[in-house]
Design an enzyme around this catalytic site. Structure first.
Site, short mmCIF file in Angstrom:
data_model
loop_
_atom_site.label_atom_id
_atom_site.label_comp_id
_atom_site.label_asym_id
_atom_site.label_seq_id
_atom_site.Cartn_x
_atom_site.Cartn_y
_atom_site.Cartn_z
N SER A 29 0.82 -1.22 0.00
CA SER A 29 0.00 0.00 0.00
C SER A 29 0.85 1.27 0.00
O SER A 29 1.95 1.31 0.56
CB SER A 29 -0.92 0.02 1.22
OG SER A 29 -1.83 -1.05 1.19
N SER A 61 3.33 -3.25 8.16
CA SER A 61 3.36 -3.84 9.50
C SER A 61 4.77 -4.23 9.91
O SER A 61 5.46 -4.95 9.19
CB SER A 61 2.45 -5.08 9.56
OG SER A 61 1.12 -4.73 9.28
N GLU A 143 -2.81 -15.24 1.41
CA GLU A 143 -3.01 -14.42 2.60
C GLU A 143 -4.50 -14.33 2.95
O GLU A 143 -4.88 -14.46 4.11
CB GLU A 143 -2.44 -13.02 2.37
CG GLU A 143 -2.62 -12.07 3.54
CD GLU A 143 -2.08 -10.69 3.23
OE1 GLU A 143 -2.89 -9.78 2.98
OE2 GLU A 143 -0.85 -10.53 3.20
#
Length: 238
Positions: A29, A61, A143
């Site tokens: 992103s 993350s 995922e």
């Protein structure tokens, strides 16, 4: 790596991954490329045997704790999906920096990741140049399938049923004491088992190369709804 990596890439990375010796983060992103991921702008200019990467990723993350990153970068502006490449690089590379995104709780696993003239060897590109979208979709399929089933499967113990028994107890026939809650849990368990069966079928089709591209998204949606319903039932049970 198993599907798209070269033998050299597999030998370099897979043993350390299997031994838990390396932490990875995901550079997907961007500030202006979230739901429209193919609109990403982080660029990778051809430098001969390497790329010069510039741009920013967001919601990365644990980027501040990761050793390496797998990252989508734009190597061509000919088309949105067709101009994306999938590269790996060390987070200690010159020009890489991170900044935590503080949440209201004061805790944050998320970071902004900045890349300023980062030199990435072309040997670290996974699959062909401008074909990284295929790698990204394949990875996201796994995922989404994994995330969709979190908290729903296996393990023997059933916290939902155990919690309901502890709260409302049994009736004289040994059943859950609240008939309405009992019915709701039974319906939920039927849906959860159907989802588990669908998951097994999807995995088999994925291994056989027959999975539909929309299946991972469907499973993530259904799995998320089931998880939400499970927590609502746990609250109803007290």
């Amino acid at each position: 790596l198993l599907k798209y990596g070269t033998e050299e890439q597999k030998l370099e990375h897979l043993p350390r991954i299997a031994r838990g010796e390396i932490r990875w983060c995901q550079g997907y992103s961007e500030p202006n490329a979230g739901s429209d991921l193919a609109g990403l702008a982080a660029s990778a200019e051809d430098g001969g045997d390497h790329y010069i990467v510039n741009g920013q990723k967001v919601w990365t993350s644990y980027a501040d704790k990761a050793d390496w990153i797998f990252c989508l970068v734009r190597t061509s502006k000919a088309s949105k999906q067709g101009g994306i490449s999938f590269v790996l690089f060390d987070m200690e590379s010159p020009g890489v920096s991170t900044k935590p995104i503080l949440l209201i709780s004061g805790y944050s696993p998320f970071c902004e990741t900045f890349m300023d003239n980062v030199k990435v060897p072309k040997a670290n590109r996974i699959h062909d140049e401008n074909e990284g979208w295929d790698v990204a979709k394949y990875l996201l399929g796994h995922e989404r399938e994994m995330i969709s089933g979190m908290g729903l499967g296996g393990g023997g113990r059933n916290p939902l049923i155990e919690g309901a028994i502890a709260t409302v107890g049994h009736d004289h026939d040994g059943r859950l004491g609240d008939p309405v809650l009992r019915t709701q849990i039974a319906l939920f368990e039927v849906r959860a088992k159907a989802f588990a069966a669908m998951s097994e079928r999807f995995i088999d089709e994925l291994k056989a190369g027959r999975a539909h591209p929309a299946q991972p998204s469907m499973m993530k949606y259904v799995g998320t709804e089931l998880n939400k319903d499970r927590h609502e039932l746990m609250m109803a049970a007290g």
